[in-house]
Enzyme design. Structure first.
Site, PDB file in Angstrom:
ATOM      1  CG  ASP A  67      -3.861  10.659  17.360  1.00  0.00           C
ATOM      2  OD1 ASP A  67      -3.312  11.752  17.167  1.00  0.00           O
ATOM      3  OD2 ASP A  67      -3.233   9.613  17.535  1.00  0.00           O
ATOM      4  CG  ASP A 136       0.888   0.189  22.713  1.00  0.00           C
ATOM      5  OD1 ASP A 136       1.166   0.908  21.716  1.00  0.00           O
ATOM      6  OD2 ASP A 136      -0.156   0.345  23.371  1.00  0.00           O
ATOM      7  CG  HIS A 138      -0.266   3.302  19.791  1.00  0.00           C
ATOM      8  ND1 HIS A 138      -0.119   3.383  21.159  1.00  0.00           N
ATOM      9  CD2 HIS A 138       0.151   4.505  19.319  1.00  0.00           C
ATOM     10  CE1 HIS A 138       0.363   4.565  21.477  1.00  0.00           C
ATOM     11  NE2 HIS A 138       0.538   5.266  20.382  1.00  0.00           N
ATOM     12  CD  GLU A 143      -3.277   2.258  22.938  1.00  0.00           C
ATOM     13  OE1 GLU A 143      -2.296   1.764  22.353  1.00  0.00           O
ATOM     14  OE2 GLU A 143      -3.175   3.016  23.920  1.00  0.00           O
TER      15      GLU A 143
HETATM   16  C1  GLP Z   1       1.000   8.995  20.544  1.00  0.00           C
HETATM   17  C2  GLP Z   1       0.382   9.394  19.206  1.00  0.00           C
HETATM   18  C3  GLP Z   1       0.939   8.563  18.098  1.00  0.00           C
HETATM   19  C4  GLP Z   1       2.444   8.549  18.180  1.00  0.00           C
HETATM   20  C5  GLP Z   1       2.872   7.884  19.449  1.00  0.00           C
HETATM   21  C6  GLP Z   1       4.373   7.861  19.633  1.00  0.00           C
HETATM   22  O1  GLP Z   1       0.355   7.976  21.172  1.00  0.00           O
HETATM   23  N1  GLP Z   1      -1.032   9.310  19.223  1.00  0.00           N
HETATM   24  O2  GLP Z   1       0.503   9.069  16.863  1.00  0.00           O
HETATM   25  O3  GLP Z   1       2.990   7.840  17.087  1.00  0.00           O
HETATM   26  O4  GLP Z   1       2.329   8.626  20.519  1.00  0.00           O
HETATM   27  O5  GLP Z   1       4.780   9.004  20.285  1.00  0.00           O
HETATM   28  P1  GLP Z   1       6.252   9.486  20.468  1.00  0.00           P
HETATM   29  O6  GLP Z   1       6.711   9.897  19.131  1.00  0.00           O
HETATM   30  O7  GLP Z   1       6.139  10.634  21.416  1.00  0.00           O
HETATM   31  O8  GLP Z   1       7.015   8.340  21.025  1.00  0.00           O
END
Ligand code: GLP
Length: 260
Positions: A67, A136, A138, A143
């Protein structure tokens, strides 16, 4: 779904990196699906170490990131282009021509999304998709309520995700829109490896693994995947009701079934 509970976050990220390195050892031109976020930083740190100290080469590897934010430049410090440069690409021998991220700065976003899907297909599909999980539930930036059949497309972030990701944007606004691979895209990867640690992820992990399959928890779609490995530390595992079972499975796993 395979659930592996490890004592510390460091072991979670090292295990993921070793799995990726094992794939590259067996298939030097592997196609990797890559992720961003705090959870995967340690995975890249270990891959960089393996590159420097154990001659692991990414030269023939192709990568596709999950992404990217819409509305910021690629060199913005909060962008995922910048994240990948800082934590991985500039430290290893990845061929930039084969390192793909969604072109969130494209004038025609739907066309760029369709092209991304074609590029993944043209590369032969993703061999291993690395994933984190949002608080959440995702994956990528899919989302809650994302279609379980979705493909790469534009999405609007929830206020929870924007708050979770605020730190990367300092005093500036957190983008509202992103391009993300879809859940259908992710499910086509031949293997998925998701890492999560810390108690802030415990609820999302429990709903992903043991809750119903639902678009309200996009990561629960991994229940449909034939080869999904969930690597968690003790804290992220704390709300799993079948912890004992997952530990028994791991202790008794036949050697031929273990990751190299
Ligand atoms: C972002 C990314 C996801 C990731 C998520 C968790 O939203 N787009 O791919 O898994 O955050 O992030 P973190 O590892 O910083 O908690």
């Amino acid at each position: 779904m395979e659930v592996v509970i490890l004592p510390t976050p460091l072991e979670v990220t090292r295990h993921a990196a070793r799995t990726m390195a094992g794939l590259i050892g067996a298939k030097p031109d592997a196609v990797l699906g890559l992720a961003t976020g705090a959870s995967v930083r340690g995975v890249y740190a270990e891959l960089v170490r393996l590159h420097r100290e154990e001659a692991l080469s990414f030269h023939h590897v192709t990568t596709f990131n999950l992404d990217e934010y819409v509305g910021i430049r690629r060199d913005h410090p909060g962008s995922y282009h910048a994240f990948m440069e800082e934590h991985f690409f500039r430290h290893v021998d990845v061929d930039r021509a084969r390192a793909h991220l969604p072109a969130a700065d494209a004038a025609d976003i739907p066309a760029a999304c369709a092209q991304y899907e074609r590029d993944i297909q043209a590369a032969g599909g993703i061999d291993l998709q690395l994933l984190g999980i949002g608080s959440d539930g995702h994956i990528g930036f899919n989302e809650p309520t994302s279609s379980l059949a979705s493909r790469t497309r534009i999405k609007t972030l929830t206020s929870i995700t924007r708050a979770d990701n605020r730190a990367a944007f300092g005093d500036g606004p957190v983008p509202l829109h992103v391009i993300t691979m879809g859940i259908g895209t992710i499910l086509e990867a031949r293997r998925c490896v998701l890492v999560a640690f810390g108690s802030s992820k415990a609820n999302a992990v429990a709903r992903m693994v043991e809750g119903p399959l639902t678009a309200m928890v996009p990561a629960s779609a991994l229940q449909l995947h034939p080869h999904a490995t969930i690597l968690v530390d003790e804290e992220a595992a704390e709300r799993l009701t079948l912890q004992d079972y997952y530990r028994t499975v791991q202790r008794n796993k036949p050697s031929w079934q273990r990751d190299r």
